[in-house]
Write an enzyme that holds these catalytic residues in place. Structure first.
Site, PDB file in Angstrom:
ATOM      1  N   HIS A 156       0.873  -1.183   0.000  1.00  0.00           N
ATOM      2  CA  HIS A 156       0.000   0.000   0.000  1.00  0.00           C
ATOM      3  C   HIS A 156       0.902   1.222   0.000  1.00  0.00           C
ATOM      4  O   HIS A 156       2.119   1.121   0.202  1.00  0.00           O
ATOM      5  CB  HIS A 156      -0.942   0.013   1.212  1.00  0.00           C
ATOM      6  CG  HIS A 156      -0.239   0.000   2.533  1.00  0.00           C
ATOM      7  ND1 HIS A 156       0.531   1.056   3.002  1.00  0.00           N
ATOM      8  CD2 HIS A 156      -0.160  -0.949   3.511  1.00  0.00           C
ATOM      9  CE1 HIS A 156       1.024   0.767   4.189  1.00  0.00           C
ATOM     10  NE2 HIS A 156       0.636  -0.456   4.529  1.00  0.00           N
ATOM     11  N   ASP A 185      -1.201 -19.425  12.522  1.00  0.00           N
ATOM     12  CA  ASP A 185       0.029 -19.911  13.142  1.00  0.00           C
ATOM     13  C   ASP A 185       0.092 -19.495  14.611  1.00  0.00           C
ATOM     14  O   ASP A 185       0.143 -18.303  14.924  1.00  0.00           O
ATOM     15  CB  ASP A 185       1.238 -19.351  12.389  1.00  0.00           C
ATOM     16  CG  ASP A 185       2.502 -20.133  12.671  1.00  0.00           C
ATOM     17  OD1 ASP A 185       2.909 -20.185  13.845  1.00  0.00           O
ATOM     18  OD2 ASP A 185       3.067 -20.701  11.720  1.00  0.00           O
ATOM     19  N   SER A 206       3.221  -4.904   6.922  1.00  0.00           N
ATOM     20  CA  SER A 206       2.716  -4.613   5.584  1.00  0.00           C
ATOM     21  C   SER A 206       3.805  -4.875   4.554  1.00  0.00           C
ATOM     22  O   SER A 206       4.917  -4.366   4.669  1.00  0.00           O
ATOM     23  CB  SER A 206       2.277  -3.151   5.491  1.00  0.00           C
ATOM     24  OG  SER A 206       1.168  -2.905   6.296  1.00  0.00           O
TER      25      SER A 206
END
Length: 334
Positions: A158, A279, A294
């Site tokens: 992003h 996980d 990110s």
């Protein structure tokens, strides 16, 4: 960022052989019509400098900025015919022009405009217009891929946006720095967690050339430690089990299991996949997805399918991802 490697002819010979292998792998992939990339998953420090300065806030009351029509989110590109390069330089230009009417060349929502402002002197005798401005951003993020064919990389999945206006920072220049993760603020319901890193300020390991809504993109230096690894095919995602590569402690990049719950092709703002972290080790370490992750590459069946982009504030174990195809397309358009 990475453990120091032994120096000497053997090291450089090994590096040359590795580079040759990677480039050959990439060339074969292109011949077969398949893009081949190295999924990275390591954090970096990111610094970005805007083109011009961004108006991030206007104080209440009558000010020269409000009087001339300046708005939050405007980008000031020129002052009195001179290009604006930083907040300090903009302030210097105001001092040079004094309280006389001065033209500001700005960009608003992608359109060019010219405003005329009459600066005022504050109690200290400094000319000002009454606006908070910003010229740079810095933080931590994760590199998604490295392309040995072009020596380019993509990260974040992003864009870098201004924290006050939420607008994409207008790109001027930028770089990435080597980093290690020193601490984690775990995410929880209604609260986004974050990675906290130590940056190596001795030199940049890459140069940015674009800040887009689908990620940041750049080229690496010759000695960048992020370029090691095996190339894998880049393909489109599908619902089902997957893994992400993430650096959430020290210098280590580990693989963690996730589930792609839904694929939403063409969805805006890097939300083309809905993810669920499964996980236990990652949930124990971070609570799920946190800021700084990110760009963590997402793999299925050994193939690169996308990158982590957002976390759900209502549930830190869930978030969104962008497809690798969308990310690559954004990087190639710039």
């Amino acid at each position: 960022m990475h453990e120091e490697q032994p120096k000497g002819p053997l090291r450089y010979f090994a590096a040359a052989v590795m580079a040759l292998v990677l480039c050959t792998t990439a060339a074969l992939a292109v011949e077969n019509g398949e893009r081949s990339l190295i999924p990275v998953g390591h954090t970096v420090g990111v610094k970005l400098f805007s083109r011009g300065v961004v108006v991030v806030k206007l104080p209440e009351g009558t000010t020269p900025a409000r009087a001339c029509g300046l708005k939050t989110g405007d980008v000031i590109l020129e002052c009195g015919g001179e290009s604006v390069t930083s907040t300090e330089q903009f302030q210097s230009l105001l001092q040079e022009n004094g309280t006389e009417a001065t033209e500001l060349a700005i960009k608003r929502d992608g359109s060019a405009m010219t405003l005329s402002v009459e600066p005022e002197r504050n109690d200290a005798g400094v000319c000002c217009i009454g606006a908070w401005i910003r010229d740079s951003m810095a933080g931590i993020g994760t590199v998604t891929y490295y392309d040995p064919e072009t020596r380019t990389f993509g990260a974040l999945g992003h864009g870098i946006t201004d924290g006050d206006t939420a607008a994409l920072m207008p790109f001027g220049s930028g770089a990435i720095l080597a980093s290690t993760v020193k601490a984690v603020k775990k995410g929880g319901t209604g609260s986004a967690g974050e990675l906290r890193g130590d940056f190596d300020l001795s030199g940049d390991v890459g140069t940015l050339y674009a800040n887009t809504s689908c990620g940041i993109f750049g080229t690496v230096t010759a000695d960048c430690p992020l370029t090691c690894g095996e190339c894998v095919p880049a393909v489109e995602p599908k619902a089902g089990p997957a893994v992400i590569r993430a650096n959430v402690a020290g210098d280590a990049v580990e693989e963690y299991t996730v589930e792609i719950l839904k694929v939403l092709p063409g969805a805006a703002d890097g939300r083309e996949m809905v993810l669920s972290v499964t996980d236990p080790a990652l949930i124990a370490a971070t609570g799920g997805i946190v800021q700084g992750m990110s760009g963590s590459p997402i793999l299925q069946d050994g193939k690169l399918v996308g990158a982590v982009t957002h976390v759900l504030l209502s549930d830190a174990t869930k978030g969104y991802g962008i497809s690798i195809g969308t990310m690559l397309e954004a990087g190639e358009k710039t």
